[in-house]
Design a protein around this motif. Structure first.
Motif, PDB file in Angstrom:
ATOM      1  N   ILE A 297      19.135  21.270  27.303  1.00 25.16           N
ATOM      2  CA  ILE A 297      18.886  22.484  26.536  1.00 25.16           C
ATOM      3  C   ILE A 297      20.090  22.850  25.679  1.00 25.16           C
ATOM      4  CG2 ILE A 297      18.396  24.960  26.707  1.00 25.16           C
ATOM      5  CD1 ILE A 297      16.907  24.393  29.278  1.00 25.16           C
ATOM      6  N   GLY A 298      21.297  22.804  26.285  1.00 25.62           N
ATOM      7  CA  GLY A 298      22.496  23.185  25.536  1.00 25.62           C
ATOM      8  C   GLY A 298      22.706  22.316  24.316  1.00 25.62           C
ATOM      9  N   LYS A 299      22.571  21.019  24.479  1.00 29.29           N
ATOM     10  CA  LYS A 299      22.768  20.100  23.358  1.00 29.29           C
ATOM     11  C   LYS A 299      21.720  20.316  22.285  1.00 29.29           C
ATOM     12  CE  LYS A 299      23.102  15.177  22.257  1.00 29.29           C
ATOM     13  NZ  LYS A 299      23.034  13.792  22.806  1.00 29.29           N
ATOM     14  N   SER A 300      20.489  20.556  22.711  1.00 33.26           N
ATOM     15  CA  SER A 300      19.402  20.774  21.752  1.00 33.26           C
ATOM     16  C   SER A 300      19.652  22.021  20.917  1.00 33.26           C
ATOM     17  CB  SER A 300      18.071  20.892  22.493  1.00 33.26           C
ATOM     18  OG  SER A 300      17.794  19.714  23.212  1.00 33.26           O
ATOM     19  N   LEU A 301      20.127  23.118  21.546  1.00 38.02           N
ATOM     20  CA  LEU A 301      20.399  24.350  20.816  1.00 38.02           C
ATOM     21  C   LEU A 301      21.563  24.182  19.855  1.00 38.02           C
ATOM     22  CD1 LEU A 301      19.892  27.057  23.591  1.00 38.02           C
ATOM     23  CD2 LEU A 301      18.569  26.813  21.492  1.00 38.02           C
ATOM     24  N   ARG A 302      22.607  23.451  20.286  1.00 33.78           N
ATOM     25  CA  ARG A 302      23.742  23.242  19.397  1.00 33.78           C
ATOM     26  C   ARG A 302      23.344  22.449  18.155  1.00 33.78           C
ATOM     27  NH1 ARG A 302      26.441  22.650  24.396  1.00 33.78           N
ATOM     28  NH2 ARG A 302      26.189  20.373  24.327  1.00 33.78           N
ATOM     29  N   GLU A 303      22.494  21.491  18.345  1.00 37.68           N
ATOM     30  CA  GLU A 303      22.022  20.708  17.200  1.00 37.68           C
ATOM     31  C   GLU A 303      21.135  21.553  16.287  1.00 37.68           C
ATOM     32  OE1 GLU A 303      20.086  17.229  18.581  1.00 37.68           O
ATOM     33  OE2 GLU A 303      21.903  16.321  19.425  1.00 37.68           O
ATOM     34  N   ALA A 304      20.351  22.458  16.891  1.00 33.36           N
ATOM     35  CA  ALA A 304      19.438  23.265  16.092  1.00 33.36           C
ATOM     36  C   ALA A 304      20.178  24.246  15.200  1.00 33.36           C
ATOM     37  CB  ALA A 304      18.462  24.009  17.000  1.00 33.36           C
ATOM     38  N   VAL A 305      21.314  24.779  15.676  1.00 30.08           N
ATOM     39  CA  VAL A 305      22.030  25.798  14.903  1.00 30.08           C
ATOM     40  C   VAL A 305      23.185  25.212  14.097  1.00 30.08           C
ATOM     41  CG1 VAL A 305      21.418  27.556  16.601  1.00 30.08           C
ATOM     42  CG2 VAL A 305      23.621  26.379  16.800  1.00 30.08           C
ATOM     43  N   ARG A 306      23.498  23.922  14.285  1.00 34.60           N
ATOM     44  CA  ARG A 306      24.639  23.315  13.590  1.00 34.60           C
ATOM     45  C   ARG A 306      24.392  23.249  12.092  1.00 34.60           C
ATOM     46  NH1 ARG A 306      25.386  18.168  12.115  1.00 34.60           N
ATOM     47  NH2 ARG A 306      23.540  17.540  13.330  1.00 34.60           N
ATOM     48  N   ARG A 307      25.430  23.588  11.321  1.00 29.93           N
ATOM     49  CA  ARG A 307      25.330  23.500   9.867  1.00 29.93           C
ATOM     50  C   ARG A 307      25.476  22.030   9.447  1.00 29.93           C
ATOM     51  NH1 ARG A 307      28.856  28.460   7.226  1.00 29.93           N
ATOM     52  NH2 ARG A 307      28.468  30.009   8.861  1.00 29.93           N
ATOM     53  N   THR A 308      24.652  21.645   8.509  1.00 31.13           N
ATOM     54  CA  THR A 308      24.759  20.272   7.998  1.00 31.13           C
ATOM     55  C   THR A 308      25.687  20.196   6.794  1.00 31.13           C
ATOM     56  OG1 THR A 308      22.857  20.587   6.519  1.00 31.13           O
ATOM     57  CG2 THR A 308      22.418  19.784   8.768  1.00 31.13           C
ATOM     58  N   GLY A 309      25.833  21.296   6.044  1.00 35.26           N
ATOM     59  CA  GLY A 309      26.679  21.307   4.869  1.00 35.26           C
ATOM     60  C   GLY A 309      26.027  20.673   3.658  1.00 35.26           C
ATOM     61  N   ALA A 310      24.835  20.164   3.830  1.00 39.73           N
ATOM     62  CA  ALA A 310      24.140  19.518   2.711  1.00 39.73           C
ATOM     63  C   ALA A 310      23.427  20.558   1.853  1.00 39.73           C
ATOM     64  CB  ALA A 310      23.141  18.490   3.236  1.00 39.73           C
ATOM     65  N   ILE A 311      23.190  20.191   0.597  1.00 43.74           N
ATOM     66  CA  ILE A 311      22.467  21.097  -0.296  1.00 43.74           C
ATOM     67  C   ILE A 311      21.029  21.248   0.170  1.00 43.74           C
ATOM     68  CG2 ILE A 311      21.676  21.438  -2.661  1.00 43.74           C
ATOM     69  CD1 ILE A 311      24.137  19.925  -3.628  1.00 43.74           C
ATOM     70  N   THR A 312      20.471  20.148   0.588  1.00 47.18           N
ATOM     71  CA  THR A 312      19.131  20.185   1.157  1.00 47.18           C
ATOM     72  C   THR A 312      19.200  19.619   2.567  1.00 47.18           C
ATOM     73  OG1 THR A 312      18.593  18.014   0.267  1.00 47.18           O
ATOM     74  CG2 THR A 312      18.026  19.949  -1.089  1.00 47.18           C
ATOM     75  N   GLU A 314      16.824  18.723   6.339  1.00 49.85           N
ATOM     76  CA  GLU A 314      15.498  18.571   6.938  1.00 49.85           C
ATOM     77  C   GLU A 314      15.215  19.671   7.960  1.00 49.85           C
ATOM     78  OE1 GLU A 314      15.281  14.722   8.601  1.00 49.85           O
ATOM     79  OE2 GLU A 314      15.364  13.674   6.663  1.00 49.85           O
ATOM     80  N   LYS A 315      16.253  20.230   8.512  1.00 51.55           N
ATOM     81  CA  LYS A 315      16.058  21.271   9.529  1.00 51.55           C
ATOM     82  C   LYS A 315      16.441  22.632   8.958  1.00 51.55           C
ATOM     83  CE  LYS A 315      20.577  21.343  11.780  1.00 51.55           C
ATOM     84  NZ  LYS A 315      20.737  22.796  11.661  1.00 51.55           N
ATOM     85  N   PRO A 316      15.931  23.734   9.571  1.00 52.19           N
ATOM     86  CA  PRO A 316      16.282  25.081   9.107  1.00 52.19           C
ATOM     87  C   PRO A 316      17.787  25.319   9.221  1.00 52.19           C
ATOM     88  CG  PRO A 316      14.376  25.160  10.549  1.00 52.19           C
ATOM     89  CD  PRO A 316      14.931  23.768  10.648  1.00 52.19           C
ATOM     90  N   GLU A 317      18.334  26.035   8.239  1.00 54.69           N
ATOM     91  CA  GLU A 317      19.765  26.314   8.207  1.00 54.69           C
ATOM     92  C   GLU A 317      20.070  27.808   8.347  1.00 54.69           C
ATOM     93  OE1 GLU A 317      22.612  24.162   7.442  1.00 54.69           O
ATOM     94  OE2 GLU A 317      21.221  22.607   8.098  1.00 54.69           O
ATOM     95  N   VAL A 318      19.158  28.668   7.879  1.00 55.54           N
ATOM     96  CA  VAL A 318      19.416  30.106   7.867  1.00 55.54           C
ATOM     97  C   VAL A 318      18.323  30.846   8.634  1.00 55.54           C
ATOM     98  CG1 VAL A 318      20.682  30.012   5.692  1.00 55.54           C
ATOM     99  CG2 VAL A 318      18.207  30.404   5.658  1.00 55.54           C
ATOM    100  N   VAL A 319      18.651  32.090   8.955  1.00 52.83           N
ATOM    101  CA  VAL A 319      17.755  32.914   9.770  1.00 52.83           C
ATOM    102  C   VAL A 319      16.383  33.068   9.128  1.00 52.83           C
ATOM    103  CG1 VAL A 319      17.388  35.280  10.565  1.00 52.83           C
ATOM    104  CG2 VAL A 319      19.592  34.180  10.955  1.00 52.83           C
ATOM    105  N   GLY A 320      16.360  33.250   7.808  1.00 51.52           N
ATOM    106  CA  GLY A 320      15.083  33.470   7.133  1.00 51.52           C
ATOM    107  C   GLY A 320      14.085  32.366   7.305  1.00 51.52           C
ATOM    108  N   GLN A 321      14.560  31.171   7.678  1.00 47.66           N
ATOM    109  CA  GLN A 321      13.666  30.038   7.833  1.00 47.66           C
ATOM    110  C   GLN A 321      12.989  29.989   9.205  1.00 47.66           C
ATOM    111  OE1 GLN A 321      16.917  27.281   6.466  1.00 47.66           O
ATOM    112  NE2 GLN A 321      15.232  26.338   5.297  1.00 47.66           N
ATOM    113  N   ILE A 322      13.544  30.669  10.179  1.00 45.30           N
ATOM    114  CA  ILE A 322      12.930  30.619  11.516  1.00 45.30           C
ATOM    115  C   ILE A 322      12.456  31.987  12.010  1.00 45.30           C
ATOM    116  CG2 ILE A 322      14.448  28.690  12.099  1.00 45.30           C
ATOM    117  CD1 ILE A 322      15.904  30.655  14.030  1.00 45.30           C
TER     118      ILE A 322
END
Length: 381
Positions: A297-312, A314-322
Motif C-alpha cells: 500500500i505504501g509504495k502504491s500511494l507514493r507512486e500515485a502522488v509522485r510528480r513525474t515532471g513531464a509536460i504530459t 499518463e497518471k493524474p498529477e494534480v488534485v483537480g484530476q482525482i
C-alpha cells in the motif's frame, strides 16, 4: 456564624412554601364548577333517598375531598372510580368495626386510619379521603354497618357518576385507565417503558399521576429539551473554522502531505474566490493507487502522488484530476439538525460549510456532529 446558619436554613424553610400551580384559569374554573355540581347532585339525590324527614345522615363531609380529586385531578390514580368507591366504603367498614370493638376513640381512630391505609393498598383503591372517612366514622361513633352502604357507598357512586359525565363533557378522560392512549413513539427516545418501570420501582413511593401520563409527560419534556438544545444550533456554531483547502492545480504530493500532517481525511477544493469546486478524500487517493492490483500500500500511494515532471503524464498529477466534483455543502446559517440525515443515511463524512456568498468558511465532520449532539443531550446541558 449566625449568617451561615441562616443560609443553611433557607433551603429548608423554602421547602415549606407552596409551589406555583401550572394550571390555567380555564382549568381552575372547570374544576370549581365540577366540584360544586358533583356535591350538589350527590346531596340532592342522597337527601331524596333518605327522605325529607329522615334523621339519618345522608351526606358525609370527607366526600368534599373526593370531589377535589375527581374534578380537579381526574387523571390521578387516586381519583379513579374504584379508589373512590372501594377506598371510601372499605374505610367506612373498618372505621365502624373499630368504633364497635375499641372503646377509646383516640385508639380507635388511629387504628382505623392505619388499617384503612393498609386495606386500600392491598385492594388497590388508595384514596386519601378514605382515611378521613375511617376517622369520621369513629368520631361519630357509627356502629351500624349499614352506614357503609348509606350514605358512604351511595355518596361515592353518585360522585363517580357525576365525575364521569362532567369530565367527559369538558374534555377530560375519566375514568383515566392505564395505557388508555397509545404511547408516544420511542424509537429515538433516551428511555424505554422498561426503564421507566425500573425507575418507578426504585422510587418506591406513591405518585399522584398515572404511569402512562408520566411516560407521556417525560417524552414531551425530552422532546422540548431536544428542541431547545438542538433546534437553535446552526452549522456555524459547531463547524471547524478556517478549514484547510487546496486548489484545482495543487499537486497530489502536496495535498497528500497536507492530509497526513494534519491527520484529516478530506480537503475541499476551491477556486481563487474560495468557492468550492470539489473535494478530495483519502478514498480518491486510494483509487489512484490501484490497491486491488498491488499488495504494497505504501509504495502504491507514493507512486500515485509522485510528480513525474513531464509536460504530459499518463497518471493524474494534480488534485483537480482525482477530486470528487459533486460536493454536498451546507450554509453556515442552516440548522445543525439538518446534517443528521446527511451523515446517518446519505453516507457523507465531511460537509463543507459556505457563507451567503458561497465561499468556504468551515467544515463539519462526523466527529463535530457527534460532539455537538453529546453536548446537547448530556445531563446538565
Amino acid at each position: 456564624m449566625t449568617y451561615l446558619k441562616l443560609n443553611s436554613l433557607r433551603p429548608f424553610l423554602a421547602s415549606f412554601l407552596p409551589g406555583r400551580a401550572r394550571v390555567g384559569g380555564q382549568e381552575r374554573l372547570r374544576a370549581f364548577i365540577g366540584g360544586s355540581i358533583g356535591i350538589l347532585i350527590t346531596a340532592l339525590i342522597s337527601r331524596w333517598f333518605a327522605g325529607a324527614d329522615s334523621i339519618t345522615p345522608w351526606l358525609i363531609a370527607p366526600l368534599g375531598a373526593s370531589a377535589v380529586l375527581v374534578f380537579a385531578l381526574p387523571a390521578s390514580p387516586l381519583a379513579q372510580p374504584w379508589p373512590v368507591i372501594g377506598g371510601n366504603t372499605v374505610s367506612a367498614l373498618i372505621g365502624i368495626a373499630c368504633a364497635i370493638y375499641i372503646p377509646d376513640p383516640a385508639w380507635a381512630g388511629a387504628i382505623a386510619v392505619g388499617f384503612a391505609i393498609a386495606a386500600m393498598f392491598s385492594l388497590r383503591c388508595l384514596h386519601p379521603p378514605g382515611g378521613a372517612i375511617a376517622l369520621f366514622v369513629v368520631l361519630a361513633h357509627a356502629t351500624s354497618f349499614h352506614f357503609a352502604i348509606f350514605p358512604v357507598l351511595l355518596n361515592s357512586l353518585l360522585m363517580v357518576f357525576a365525575g364521569v359525565i362532567y369530565n367527559s363533557l369538558t374534555g377530560r378522560r375519566y375514568p383515566h385507565g392505564q395505557q388508555a392512549t397509545a404511547p408516544l413513539s420511542s424509537t429515538a427516545a433516551r428511555f424505554s417503558a422498561a426503564d421507566l418501570d425500573v425507575a418507578l420501582t426504585r422510587y418506591n413511593q406513591v405518585l399522584d399521576v398515572s404511569r402512562d401520563d408520566l411516560e407521556e409527560l417525560l417524552h414531551h419534556a425530552e422532546l422540548a429539551a431536544y428542541q431547545r438544545n438542538l433546534g437553535a444550533l446552526r452549522c456555524a456554531d459547531i463547524m471547524s473554522t478556517s478549514p484547510l483547502s487546496v486548489q484545482f492545480g495543487t499537486h497530489l504530493d502536496e495535498a497528500w502531505a497536507l492530509m497526513r500532517e494534519h491527520r484529516i481525511k478530506a480537503l475541499p477544493v476551491i477556486d481563487i474566490s474560495r468557492r468550492i469546486v470539489g473535494i478530495v478524500t483519502v478514498a480518491d487517493f486510494m483509487r489512484q493507487a490501484d490497491l486491488d492490483a498491488r499488495t504494497n500500500i505504501g509504495k502504491s500511494l507514493r507512486e500515485a502522488v509522485r510528480r513525474t515532471g513531464a509536460i504530459t503524464a499518463e497518471k493524474p498529477e494534480v488534485v483537480g484530476q482525482i477530486m470528487t466534483r459533486s460536493v454536498r455543502v451546507m450554509s453556515a446559517q442552516r440548522h445543525m439538525i439538518e446534517l443528521v440525515p446527511l451523515f446517518s443515511e446519505d453516507g457523507h463524512h465531511h460537509i463543507p460549510i459556505i457563507d451567503d456568498d458561497k465561499r468556504l468558511v468551515g467544515i463539519i465532520t462526523q466527529t463535530d456532529l457527534v460532539r455537538a449532539l453529546y453536548r446537547a443531550v448530556k445531563p446538565g446541558a
